[in-house]
Design a protein around this motif. Structure first.
Motif, PDB file in Angstrom:
ATOM      1  N   GLU A 374       0.821  -1.220   0.000  1.00 51.86           N
ATOM      2  CA  GLU A 374       0.000   0.000   0.000  1.00 51.86           C
ATOM      3  C   GLU A 374       0.846   1.256   0.000  1.00 51.86           C
ATOM      4  O   GLU A 374       0.385   2.329  -0.436  1.00 51.86           O
ATOM      5  CB  GLU A 374      -0.927  -0.012   1.222  1.00 51.86           C
ATOM      6  N   SER A 375       2.085   1.125   0.503  1.00 53.40           N
ATOM      7  CA  SER A 375       2.952   2.303   0.526  1.00 53.40           C
ATOM      8  C   SER A 375       3.466   2.678  -0.859  1.00 53.40           C
ATOM      9  O   SER A 375       3.994   3.774  -1.052  1.00 53.40           O
ATOM     10  CB  SER A 375       4.142   2.056   1.470  1.00 53.40           C
ATOM     11  N   LEU A 376       3.308   1.763  -1.798  1.00 57.01           N
ATOM     12  CA  LEU A 376       3.780   2.037  -3.167  1.00 57.01           C
ATOM     13  C   LEU A 376       2.748   2.850  -3.920  1.00 57.01           C
ATOM     14  O   LEU A 376       1.550   2.825  -3.636  1.00 57.01           O
ATOM     15  CB  LEU A 376       4.029   0.718  -3.913  1.00 57.01           C
ATOM     16  N   SER A 377       3.234   3.561  -4.907  1.00 56.34           N
ATOM     17  CA  SER A 377       2.327   4.330  -5.757  1.00 56.34           C
ATOM     18  C   SER A 377       1.516   3.364  -6.618  1.00 56.34           C
ATOM     19  O   SER A 377       1.856   2.185  -6.765  1.00 56.34           O
ATOM     20  CB  SER A 377       3.112   5.288  -6.649  1.00 56.34           C
ATOM     21  N   VAL A 378       0.427   3.861  -7.160  1.00 53.77           N
ATOM     22  CA  VAL A 378      -0.457   3.004  -7.972  1.00 53.77           C
ATOM     23  C   VAL A 378       0.284   2.437  -9.186  1.00 53.77           C
ATOM     24  O   VAL A 378       0.136   1.267  -9.548  1.00 53.77           O
ATOM     25  CB  VAL A 378      -1.682   3.814  -8.428  1.00 53.77           C
ATOM     26  N   GLU A 379       1.119   3.275  -9.797  1.00 53.80           N
ATOM     27  CA  GLU A 379       1.854   2.822 -10.987  1.00 53.80           C
ATOM     28  C   GLU A 379       2.840   1.698 -10.630  1.00 53.80           C
ATOM     29  O   GLU A 379       2.926   0.686 -11.341  1.00 53.80           O
ATOM     30  CB  GLU A 379       2.612   4.006 -11.599  1.00 53.80           C
ATOM     31  N   VAL A 380       3.520   1.869  -9.482  1.00 56.01           N
ATOM     32  CA  VAL A 380       4.472   0.848  -9.052  1.00 56.01           C
ATOM     33  C   VAL A 380       3.740  -0.439  -8.675  1.00 56.01           C
ATOM     34  O   VAL A 380       4.216  -1.550  -8.920  1.00 56.01           O
ATOM     35  CB  VAL A 380       5.309   1.358  -7.879  1.00 56.01           C
ATOM     36  N   GLN A 381       2.534  -0.259  -8.061  1.00 56.38           N
ATOM     37  CA  GLN A 381       1.744  -1.439  -7.728  1.00 56.38           C
ATOM     38  C   GLN A 381       1.374  -2.241  -8.975  1.00 56.38           C
ATOM     39  O   GLN A 381       1.410  -3.467  -8.981  1.00 56.38           O
ATOM     40  CB  GLN A 381       0.477  -1.020  -6.972  1.00 56.38           C
TER      41      GLN A 381
END
Length: 450
Positions: A374-381
């Motif tokens: 969840e700490s990652l950005s949406v793009e990285v997810q």
């Protein structure tokens, strides 16, 4: 050249009695151990990819020389029957096989090739099949039951045309024959260039099988005339590089005729002893080959069973590896799905599904991963999810390749191979040992066999 030939009843006395010599029985038994369709060595060897040739039950003796050298007359004398036509003309224009059998019979070319399958390549020589035949007689004189004579065309120089390539046919036959008897006629044809050329070529590969004889020695005049003829022949032979060897031997022979006594030394029995020696050597070679072929089959079966065991072990390892990779391939997307589901559900719903203890245990192991995700950005997810899916696909692909196993023998096939191995080691080798002892007892006493 003519001699006294025994009557058919006298010549067949041994045949009627049904007696079979020890050597004949050994060669016959060895041949049978190879060709038996169910338990023969040829059939057993084929199951493990080994090709064996069954031994012949007789030796093959080829007679060659210029025309009217006495080849056919010698055969008639040896079998003590008038089988081959003789005379001053070129009586033998083709190849004539003379062998023993159950009844008197004459075979044509096709029947001859059927009787002797190892001579079938002769049909590749244009014109030979039409000049090929076999004479079967029931004589059991001397060692004829173990001999097949090959009477070749009389060789001449000059404009004489043969209906086939006689030189190449004789050379090819020489490779398959166990013994080659060369008859030199002292009456003007002994120095036939065609004969000398073929003999020289045969000597290159089959020199140990060649034997030279001065035939019709009783017609060569006095002793000095015979010596002069022999010197001429030997000198002509020694001019050939391949035949220039020490210890050159050329016995004088002729078919004995009581109506025409001669003071010339006749060494025709030397030919018989040479044939007998070749038979004895063939029996030993056949028994030795039987031993080698048994060892060859044993090694092939043992290697096949060992390879099958190795394949079975490798297949088990491959299945374990495939299962492990498959589990990893399914575990990665499953964990990703759990993380996504847990991240989207409230704690009350999770408690309702797993209970308090299950929720605490799941939170203990999964919560760090959920927080990190969840700490990652949406793009990285999205990239992480795509990478995990790709990793899962790679694991599944590797799992599929790992499951590719090598073919192995069934339990029935392994039992059959083991039975064949035991048969070769216990039955065939034991019989071979007994045959060898039987053969040696002809020459030595039982006290020497220990």
């Amino acid at each position: 050249m003519s001699g006294k030939i025994k009557s058919r009843s006298a010549a067949n006395a041994d045949s009627v009695s049904g007696s079979v010599s020890c050597d004949e029985r050994i060669l016959r038994d060895c041949h049978q151990m190879y060709i038996n369709p169910e338990s023969g060595l040829v059939a057993i060897a084929q199951t493990v990819g080994v090709t064996l040739l069954p031994p012949r039950k007789k030796i093959t003796v080829m007679l060659m020389g210029n025309h009217s050298a006495g080849k056919s007359s010698f055969i008639n004398w040896y079998v003590e029957e008038h089988i081959q036509r003789t005379g001053v003309a070129i009586e033998t224009q083709g190849f004539s096989f003379v062998t023993s059998g159950r009844k008197r019979e004459s075979l044509t070319g096709n029947a001859t090739l059927h009787l002797y399958p190892h001579f079938k390549p002769l049909q590749d020589f244009k014109g030979v099949s039409e000049y090929l035949g076999t004479e079967i007689c029931t004589s059991r004189q001397k060692r004829f039951s173990l001999v097949t004579f090959v009477d070749t065309p009389g060789l001449v120089d000059g404009d004489m045309k043969y209906p086939f390539d006689v030189d190449q046919a004789v050379l090819w036959l020489g490779e398959l024959c166990d013994l080659i008897l060369v008859f030199f006629d002292p009456m003007g044809q002994a120095l036939c260039k065609r004969t000398l050329s073929i003999v020289e070529k045969l000597n290159d590969k089959q020199g140990d099988r060649l034997r030279f004889y001065l035939s019709k020695a009783d017609e060569a005049g006095g002793e000095s005339d015979r010596q002069r003829v022999m010197m001429q022949i030997v000198q002509e032979l020694c001019k050939r590089p391949g035949l220039n060897k020490c210890g050159f031997d050329m016995p004088t022979i002729y078919v004995p005729n009581p109506n025409k006594p001669s003071r010339c030394v006749n060494q025709i029995e030397e030919v018989c002893r040479t044939i007998e020696k070749t038979i004895n050597q063939t029996v030993q070679n056949t028994l030795n080959s039987l031993e080698k072929d048994c060892n060859l089959i044993t090694e092939a079966i043992t290697e096949t069973l060992d390879n099958d065991r190795h394949c079975s072990i490798e297949n088990r390892r491959a299945r374990f590896k495939g299962c492990l990779l498959g589990m990893l391939g399914f575990t990665v997307p499953l964990l990703l799905l759990i993380i996504l589901v847990l991240g989207s559900l409230s704690r009350d719903v999770v408690v309702l599904m797993l209970g308090n203890n299950g929720t605490e245990a799941l939170s203990l192991y999964v919560a760090p991963a959920v927080k990190a995700f969840e700490s990652l950005s949406v793009e990285v997810q999205l990239y992480s999810c795509a990478g995990l899916v790709l990793l899962s696909f790679i694991f599944l692909l590797l799992s599929r390749f790992s499951f590719r196993t090598k073919p192995t023998l069934s339990g029935k096939q392994k039992r059959q191979l083991q039975e064949k191995l035991e048969y070769v080691q216990e039955v065939v080798k034991t019989k071979k040992k007994n045959l060898y002892e039987e053969y040696l007892r002809q020459s030595v006493g039982d006290q020497d066999m220990n």
